[in-house]
Design a protein around this motif. Structure first.
Motif, PDB file in Angstrom:
ATOM      1  N   LEU A 121       0.858  -1.179   0.000  1.00 53.87           N
ATOM      2  CA  LEU A 121       0.000   0.000   0.000  1.00 53.87           C
ATOM      3  C   LEU A 121       0.890   1.224   0.000  1.00 53.87           C
ATOM      4  O   LEU A 121       1.585   1.509   0.976  1.00 53.87           O
ATOM      5  CB  LEU A 121      -0.924  -0.003   1.222  1.00 53.87           C
ATOM      6  N   GLY A 122       0.895   1.935  -1.133  1.00 55.58           N
ATOM      7  CA  GLY A 122       1.783   3.061  -1.340  1.00 55.58           C
ATOM      8  C   GLY A 122       2.558   2.869  -2.629  1.00 55.58           C
ATOM      9  O   GLY A 122       2.802   1.724  -3.048  1.00 55.58           O
ATOM     10  N   THR A 123       2.955   3.970  -3.257  1.00 57.53           N
ATOM     11  CA  THR A 123       3.660   3.884  -4.535  1.00 57.53           C
ATOM     12  C   THR A 123       4.878   4.804  -4.575  1.00 57.53           C
ATOM     13  O   THR A 123       5.369   5.137  -5.643  1.00 57.53           O
ATOM     14  CB  THR A 123       2.713   4.257  -5.696  1.00 57.53           C
ATOM     15  N   GLY A 124       5.370   5.184  -3.406  1.00 59.13           N
ATOM     16  CA  GLY A 124       6.490   6.114  -3.355  1.00 59.13           C
ATOM     17  C   GLY A 124       7.841   5.429  -3.212  1.00 59.13           C
ATOM     18  O   GLY A 124       8.011   4.247  -3.537  1.00 59.13           O
ATOM     19  N   VAL A 125       8.801   6.181  -2.710  1.00 63.74           N
ATOM     20  CA  VAL A 125      10.178   5.706  -2.566  1.00 63.74           C
ATOM     21  C   VAL A 125      10.238   4.446  -1.709  1.00 63.74           C
ATOM     22  O   VAL A 125      10.905   3.466  -2.045  1.00 63.74           O
ATOM     23  CB  VAL A 125      11.051   6.826  -1.955  1.00 63.74           C
ATOM     24  N   GLN A 126       9.525   4.451  -0.585  1.00 65.88           N
ATOM     25  CA  GLN A 126       9.583   3.301   0.305  1.00 65.88           C
ATOM     26  C   GLN A 126       8.861   2.091  -0.266  1.00 65.88           C
ATOM     27  O   GLN A 126       9.205   0.948   0.050  1.00 65.88           O
ATOM     28  CB  GLN A 126       9.019   3.662   1.681  1.00 65.88           C
ATOM     29  N   ALA A 127       7.854   2.302  -1.094  1.00 68.76           N
ATOM     30  CA  ALA A 127       7.184   1.169  -1.739  1.00 68.76           C
ATOM     31  C   ALA A 127       8.170   0.407  -2.608  1.00 68.76           C
ATOM     32  O   ALA A 127       8.252  -0.831  -2.556  1.00 68.76           O
ATOM     33  CB  ALA A 127       5.995   1.661  -2.562  1.00 68.76           C
ATOM     34  N   ARG A 128       8.926   1.127  -3.413  1.00 62.67           N
ATOM     35  CA  ARG A 128       9.921   0.476  -4.268  1.00 62.67           C
ATOM     36  C   ARG A 128      10.993  -0.198  -3.430  1.00 62.67           C
ATOM     37  O   ARG A 128      11.362  -1.357  -3.686  1.00 62.67           O
ATOM     38  CB  ARG A 128      10.573   1.504  -5.197  1.00 62.67           C
ATOM     39  N   ALA A 129      11.503   0.502  -2.418  1.00 58.79           N
ATOM     40  CA  ALA A 129      12.574  -0.060  -1.593  1.00 58.79           C
ATOM     41  C   ALA A 129      12.111  -1.312  -0.865  1.00 58.79           C
ATOM     42  O   ALA A 129      12.855  -2.303  -0.775  1.00 58.79           O
ATOM     43  CB  ALA A 129      13.055   0.988  -0.589  1.00 58.79           C
ATOM     44  N   HIS A 130      10.888  -1.306  -0.367  1.00 60.93           N
ATOM     45  CA  HIS A 130      10.389  -2.471   0.355  1.00 60.93           C
ATOM     46  C   HIS A 130      10.139  -3.651  -0.583  1.00 60.93           C
ATOM     47  O   HIS A 130      10.400  -4.806  -0.219  1.00 60.93           O
ATOM     48  CB  HIS A 130       9.114  -2.112   1.122  1.00 60.93           C
TER      49      HIS A 130
END
Length: 328
Positions: free
Chosen positions: A136-145
């Motif tokens: 849930l989310g599409t930002g920097v942390q979404a990609r990193a996770h």
């Protein structure tokens, strides 16, 4: 003396996902063994300001003793203009003389170390066969996770949900190339979460984005997006039903909106926290106890993670002659 300066590209070059996992295990273990002095973060929230500033000092004793300080501004609207919500610097100081040794990009360190800690939590707490991931989310942390979790579990399917449908579709298309498994853009958080056995919340929402009735028995959640007392991603019913693991008890009961909202509603208290992640890592506390148990890692991010990451980066930059050295 010469001070090392590392930009975001240098940080990504020197702190690979595998090295980040090793460094964060070291940081969490040091915390569990009481080798770290780490006061609560101080947060500056001017009433009329657009964002906030957090200051996170720490000290690690032992062979690699050092002082660290992260000063980071959090501007939740930054992604709308193509910038990371976290902006700041991590400073590394000599434990022997107090001299400044390095100035490093905090956005990149935060991105990498946060996802690495969630990957450690997933490795310790998720079922071995877990592989159906909801992000849930599409930002920097979404990609990193997504990248970090792919390193500790064999993903079979990924579903992603975000506020902007077009951005969600683009993220899903890119993510398939990163992890090599089907990535489905979803129109709602519920459709992403149902039947998933791995769930990651990396949003900027102030209200819950996950509901207990959506969560399958045996699932593991990493709740990452909220790090302030006034916002939460996880509803009270989920907090009460899950076995709760944290990076630091003191931080959780003072700073975590996910915990504090549920506590104010009388659903949980301090005893509901099963263990700190570092204690599970060193074998001092149990992790998952059965296949149907819902486990939840509440990530706040703690200063020793930044300190250990910075120390690793400093040593690697010296070894590989990377970065800029500035007379100070």
């Amino acid at each position: 003396m010469a001070v090392l300066v590392l930009d975001a590209a240098h940080v990504h070059e020197l702190l690979t996902p595998g090295e980040a996992l090793h460094a964060m295990r070291e940081a969490l273990a040091a915390l569990a063994r009481d080798e770290v002095h780490q006061p609560l973060r101080m947060v500056v929230r001017p009433p009329a300001a657009a964002g906030l500033m957090a200051v996170m000092p720490s000290y690690r004793a032992g062979e690699n003793a050092a002082y660290g300080l992260k000063a980071v501004c959090v501007f939740h609207d930054n992604p709308k203009i193509g910038k990371d919500a976290h902006q700041g610097a991590v400073l590394l100081f000599s434990a022997a003389t107090g001299e400044l040794q390095a100035l490093m990009n905090a956005s990149a360190i935060t991105e990498i170390r946060t996802a690495a800690v969630s990957a450690i939590a997933t490795d310790l707490l998720a079922r071995p066969d877990a592989g159906d991931l909801a992000v849930l989310g599409t930002g920097v942390q979404a990609r990193a996770h997504l990248m970090a979790l792919a390193g500790v579990r064999s993903l079979r399917r990924v579903r992603v949900a975000g506020r902007d449908p077009e951005r969600t579709r683009r993220f899903a298309a890119d993510a398939e190339k990163w992890v090599g498994v089907p990535v489905e853009p979803c129109t709602s958080a519920e459709s992403a979460v149902r039947e998933a056995d791995l769930i990651v919340t990396v949003t900027t929402s102030a209200e819950p984005v996950v509901r207990r009735e959506w969560i399958a028995d045996g699932a593991h959640l990493n709740a990452v997006g909220s790090s302030i007392p006034t916002a939460r991603e996880i509803d009270t019913a989920t907090m009460a039903a899950a076995s709760l693991f944290v990076d630091r008890r003191e931080s959780t009961v003072n700073e975590s909106g996910d915990y504090l909202f549920a506590a104010r509603e009388g659903a949980i208290g301090p005893d509901h926290i099963r263990a700190e992640l570092g204690s599970v890592l060193i074998g001092a506390a149990p992790g998952r106890t059965d296949e149907k148990e819902i486990t939840l890692f509440k990530s706040l991010g703690v200063a020793v993670e930044d300190l250990v990451a910075a120390d690793h980066l400093y040593r690697e930059a010296q070894r590989r002659q990377v970065g800029a050295w500035v007379t100070y």
